[in-house]
Design an enzyme around this catalytic site. Structure first.
Site, PDB file in Angstrom:
ATOM      1  N   MET A   1      21.904  67.574  58.666  1.00 44.25           N
ATOM      2  CA  MET A   1      21.723  66.216  59.194  1.00 44.25           C
ATOM      3  C   MET A   1      21.400  66.313  60.676  1.00 44.25           C
ATOM      4  O   MET A   1      20.832  67.276  61.113  1.00 44.25           O
ATOM      5  CB  MET A   1      22.982  65.394  58.930  1.00 44.25           C
ATOM      6  CG  MET A   1      23.367  65.412  57.461  1.00 44.25           C
ATOM      7  SD  MET A   1      23.193  63.829  56.678  1.00 44.25           S
ATOM      8  CE  MET A   1      21.674  63.960  55.839  1.00 44.25           C
ATOM      9  N   CYS A   2      21.785  65.389  61.364  1.00 41.48           N
ATOM     10  CA  CYS A   2      21.362  65.361  62.787  1.00 41.48           C
ATOM     11  C   CYS A   2      21.860  66.582  63.551  1.00 41.48           C
ATOM     12  O   CYS A   2      22.732  67.309  63.100  1.00 41.48           O
ATOM     13  CB  CYS A   2      21.921  64.128  63.495  1.00 41.48           C
ATOM     14  SG  CYS A   2      21.624  62.593  62.629  1.00 41.48           S
ATOM     15  N   ARG A   3      21.322  66.770  64.686  1.00 44.94           N
ATOM     16  CA  ARG A   3      21.772  67.811  65.628  1.00 44.94           C
ATOM     17  C   ARG A   3      22.140  67.106  66.923  1.00 44.94           C
ATOM     18  O   ARG A   3      21.379  66.263  67.404  1.00 44.94           O
ATOM     19  CB  ARG A   3      20.643  68.810  65.922  1.00 44.94           C
ATOM     20  CG  ARG A   3      19.962  69.420  64.710  1.00 44.94           C
ATOM     21  CD  ARG A   3      20.699  70.612  64.152  1.00 44.94           C
ATOM     22  NE  ARG A   3      21.831  70.216  63.329  1.00 44.94           N
ATOM     23  CZ  ARG A   3      22.694  71.088  62.782  1.00 44.94           C
ATOM     24  NH1 ARG A   3      22.564  72.373  62.995  1.00 44.94           N
ATOM     25  NH2 ARG A   3      23.683  70.656  62.037  1.00 44.94           N
TER      26      ARG A   3
ATOM     27  N   ASN B   1      27.224  63.369  63.629  1.00 38.74           N
ATOM     28  CA  ASN B   1      26.407  64.218  62.773  1.00 38.74           C
ATOM     29  C   ASN B   1      27.110  64.259  61.419  1.00 38.74           C
ATOM     30  O   ASN B   1      28.192  64.838  61.313  1.00 38.74           O
ATOM     31  CB  ASN B   1      26.316  65.620  63.408  1.00 38.74           C
ATOM     32  CG  ASN B   1      25.827  66.688  62.448  1.00 38.74           C
ATOM     33  OD1 ASN B   1      26.222  67.837  62.563  1.00 38.74           O
ATOM     34  ND2 ASN B   1      24.985  66.335  61.510  1.00 38.74           N
TER      35      ASN B   1
END
Ligand code: GLN
Length: 228
Positions: free
Chosen positions: A1-3, A112
């Site tokens: 997912m996001c960083r 995240n």
């Protein structure tokens, strides 16, 4: 997912953390090296920093396409920075207000992961309907000093949740690991917390899962979270 990435230390430019490193958030937006969930982070980005208070620049577009940010980032300097690139969870809105960092006016906060919004109280202050914004509003309502307890409670209510939080208020960084990676780099001029190392420096430290990390002038401390 996001960083995501956080900085606490000397005043440095946003570009030196986000754009310039060989595997910084810019490169992680299209070629992350440690991402377990999702492949690219092209659904938006956000860079937050502190001067007299929290400031944010957020977008729903890929970071690599933003020549305005690339032009201005070398002049954005701060001793506390929270930045993220986003891979939207299926079904979530794609809009600037769904990109981290979220803010209550004092803190900048990135999430995240993923959480079932049904286990969270409806928060009128959420900036977007995205799960991360509803979670951020819940965390702000509970107070940042209760972050460890809040994450353990939400994790217990939604066993499938991934709850990596990264937040800063100008003089502190707080982060949790709950289902995804986090690394710390202690530089002579400050500390970086990041979902993945932005370079091949061998001193990046892998933070174990289900921990709370606090960074302040006193240094870095690590506490196991309940439910670990
Ligand atoms: N669930 C959040 C979103 O949709 C965060 C996603 C992520 O960590 N990639 O934005």
């Amino acid at each position: 997912m996001c960083r995501h990435l956080g900085w606490l230390g000397a005043s440095v430019t946003a570009s030196s953390l986000v754009l310039d490193p060989p595997s910084g958030l810019l490169v992680q937006s299209y070629a992350p090296r440690r991402q377990k969930h999702g492949t690219v982070n092209a659904d938006g980005w956000g860079v937050g920093f502190f001067d007299d208070g929290p400031r944010r620049w957020r977008s729903e577009k890929p970071l690599w396409g933003d020549s305005s940010f690339a032009s201005v980032a070398p002049t954005l300097r701060s001793g506390c920075i929270v930045a993220a690139v986003r891979s939207a969870t299926i079904g979530m809105p794609i809009e600037p207000s769904a990109s981290a960092p979220f803010s209550d006016g004092s803190w900048l906060l990135s999430h995240n992961g993923v959480v079932d919004r049904a286990v969270l109280p409806a928060a009128h202050t959420a900036e977007s309907t995205v799960d991360s914004a509803v979670l951020a509003a819940h965390i702000f309502d509970r107070g940042m000093d209760a972050l460890a307890a809040t994450i353990a409670e939400v994790g217990a209510r939604d066993p499938g949740a991934r709850l990596n939080i990264l937040a800063g208020n100008g003089s502190r960084l707080l982060a949790t690991t709950w289902g995804d990676t986090l690394f710390a780099l202690q530089r002579p001029d400050g500390v970086v917390l990041a979902s993945e190392p932005y370079d091949d420096d061998p001193t990046w430290r892998d933070i174990p899962d289900r921990h709370l990390i606090e960074v302040s002038a006193a240094g870095l401390s690590l506490t196991a979270l309940e439910g670990q």
